[in-house]
Structures are given as C-alpha cells and as structure tokens.
Enzyme design. Structure first.
Site, mmCIF file in Angstrom:
data_model
loop_
_atom_site.group_PDB
_atom_site.id
_atom_site.type_symbol
_atom_site.label_atom_id
_atom_site.label_comp_id
_atom_site.label_asym_id
_atom_site.label_seq_id
_atom_site.Cartn_x
_atom_site.Cartn_y
_atom_site.Cartn_z
ATOM 1 C CE LYS A 141 -3.931 -2.117 2.440
ATOM 2 N NZ LYS A 141 -4.878 -1.925 3.574
ATOM 3 C CE1 TYR A 167 -9.420 -3.006 0.964
ATOM 4 C CE2 TYR A 167 -8.485 -1.218 -0.324
ATOM 5 C CZ TYR A 167 -8.326 -2.293 0.523
ATOM 6 O OH TYR A 167 -7.066 -2.656 0.946
ATOM 7 N NE ARG A 205 -2.247 -5.475 7.422
ATOM 8 C CZ ARG A 205 -3.414 -6.008 7.086
ATOM 9 N NH1 ARG A 205 -3.948 -6.977 7.831
ATOM 10 N NH2 ARG A 205 -4.053 -5.600 6.014
ATOM 11 C CG ASN A 215 -3.559 -2.060 7.101
ATOM 12 O OD1 ASN A 215 -3.475 -1.706 5.929
ATOM 13 N ND2 ASN A 215 -4.575 -2.755 7.572
ATOM 14 C CG HIS A 224 -5.469 -6.406 0.021
ATOM 15 N ND1 HIS A 224 -6.672 -6.446 0.683
ATOM 16 C CD2 HIS A 224 -5.544 -7.350 -0.965
ATOM 17 C CE1 HIS A 224 -7.441 -7.365 0.112
ATOM 18 N NE2 HIS A 224 -6.788 -7.918 -0.891
ATOM 19 C CD GLU A 236 -9.001 -9.400 -3.293
ATOM 20 O OE1 GLU A 236 -9.850 -9.147 -2.421
ATOM 21 O OE2 GLU A 236 -7.839 -9.766 -3.014
HETATM 22 P P1 GDP Z 1 -7.773 -6.715 6.051
HETATM 23 O O1 GDP Z 1 -8.399 -7.832 5.275
HETATM 24 O O2 GDP Z 1 -6.914 -7.188 7.193
HETATM 25 O O3 GDP Z 1 -7.035 -5.719 5.173
HETATM 26 O O4 GDP Z 1 -8.956 -5.907 6.755
HETATM 27 P P2 GDP Z 1 -10.446 -5.485 6.311
HETATM 28 O O5 GDP Z 1 -10.882 -6.241 5.097
HETATM 29 O O6 GDP Z 1 -11.297 -5.557 7.542
HETATM 30 O O7 GDP Z 1 -10.321 -3.950 5.954
HETATM 31 C C1 GDP Z 1 -9.771 -3.536 4.714
HETATM 32 C C2 GDP Z 1 -8.899 -2.329 4.934
HETATM 33 O O8 GDP Z 1 -9.705 -1.237 5.352
HETATM 34 C C3 GDP Z 1 -7.842 -2.484 6.035
HETATM 35 O O9 GDP Z 1 -6.675 -3.146 5.607
HETATM 36 C C4 GDP Z 1 -7.573 -1.032 6.373
HETATM 37 O O10 GDP Z 1 -6.691 -0.435 5.438
HETATM 38 C C5 GDP Z 1 -8.945 -0.399 6.230
HETATM 39 N N1 GDP Z 1 -9.604 -0.325 7.529
HETATM 40 C C6 GDP Z 1 -10.228 -1.333 8.199
HETATM 41 N N2 GDP Z 1 -10.713 -0.895 9.374
HETATM 42 C C7 GDP Z 1 -10.406 0.434 9.438
HETATM 43 C C8 GDP Z 1 -10.645 1.464 10.392
HETATM 44 O O11 GDP Z 1 -11.249 1.259 11.429
HETATM 45 N N3 GDP Z 1 -10.160 2.716 10.072
HETATM 46 C C9 GDP Z 1 -9.502 2.969 8.907
HETATM 47 N N4 GDP Z 1 -9.046 4.208 8.650
HETATM 48 N N5 GDP Z 1 -9.251 2.022 7.991
HETATM 49 C C10 GDP Z 1 -9.699 0.779 8.252
#
Ligand code: GDP
Length: 138
Positions: free
Chosen positions: A9, A49, A102, A112, A115, A126
């Site tokens: 990212k 997303y 991470r 973070n 992905h 994807e």
């Molecule tokens: P991942 O599969 O571990 O990447 O997590 P998710 O699918 O739940 O979320 C996708 C992405 O959305 C995450 O990697 C973060 O970049 C972002 N994200 C998720 N939760 C939050 C949050 O509470 N705040 C913010 N700013 N970004 C978030």
C-alpha cells in the site's frame, strides 16, 4: 499450489519498503509470480473495496489507496491465502504478532502497509482485476 493477491500500500511504497516487504514474503516461502507498480484509480479502489462502501472509513480508505503508487502482486505457494494472512498480521498493527509485516512496518489500522486476499474465491476475483493470465509466470 495456490495463489493469493497482494497489494503493497501507499504508506509502504512512500517509505521505500517494497524490497523489505518482499523479503518477508519470500522468506516465508511464497513466490512472487507477478508484480507491477501502478497508481490505483479512484474507480479501481472503489471497486476493489466495494464490500466496505457503507463503512465510515471508506472515503479515507479510497483516498489513501489512490494517494501514491501501490505495488500489486500475485503470490504463489502452498495454502497461499492463509499463509499470507498469517505473515501480514492483524489488520490493526497494535494486535499484530511479532515478525509479521504489519507489526514490522504498519503505521496504524488505515495505513497498514499490505493487503492480502481473505479467501481463494476473492483471490481469483482480485487477481483478475489487475492481471491477465499471461502476466503471471509461475
Ligand atoms: P484486512 O483484510 O486485514 O485488510 O482488513 P479489512 O478487510 O477488515 O479492511 C480492509 C482495509 O480497510 C484495512 O486493511 C484497512 O486499510 C482499512 N480499515 C479497516 N478498518 C479500518 C478502520 O477502522 N479505520 C480505517 N481508517 N481504515 C480501516
């Protein structure tokens, strides 16, 4: 052998961490079988997303993903999806295990660093969004 889709990212490309992240990926036994540095368009980020579009952080997420270049990758190995999830670490770096990408590099839950697909089915979707079959050389 299976495949997963990865993105390095903007927070990581900005800090010149592509090589260090790739070293963790390769050190864990995953092979980078396709890789390209791109600037993600707003449309690409919103589609990618889409599952999060009702979440309060969606706007911020799309803004971050399009702010600077990303590196999109296809990773191959045994159980590639769960293996990559394991070496990525928890979404929030505060909860990420020692030695994970991470834990090592992420700034916060939004920035973070990486992905990784969460299922084989989503990995295929994807991968197809960013690579054609002839661009993946296993
Ligand atoms: P991942 O599969 O571990 O990447 O997590 P998710 O699918 O739940 O979320 C996708 C992405 O959305 C995450 O990697 C973060 O970049 C972002 N994200 C998720 N939760 C939050 C949050 O509470 N705040 C913010 N700013 N970004 C978030």
């Amino acid at each position: 052998m299976s495949r997963t889709f990865s993105i390095i990212k903007p927070d990581a490309t900005r800090r010149n961490l592509t090589g260090q992240i790739n070293a963790v990926i390769e050190g864990a036994g995953l092979r980078i079988v396709a890789q390209r540095r791109i600037r993600m368009t707003r449309e690409q980020a919103e589609q990618f997303y889409g599952v999060h579009k009702e979440r309060p952080f969606f706007g911020e997420l799309v803004a971050q993903m399009t702010s600077e270049p990303v590196v999109v990758q296809v990773l191959e190995g045994e159980n590639a999806v769960p293996k990559y999830r394991e070496i990525m670490g928890a979404t929030n770096p505060e909860n990420a295990a020692e030695g994970t990408i991470r834990k090592l590099f992420a700034l916060n839950v939004g920035e973070n660093s990486v992905h990784g697909s969460d299922s084989d089915e989503n990995a295929a979707i994807e991968i197809a969004q960013f690579f054609s079959d002839d661009q993946i050389v296993g």
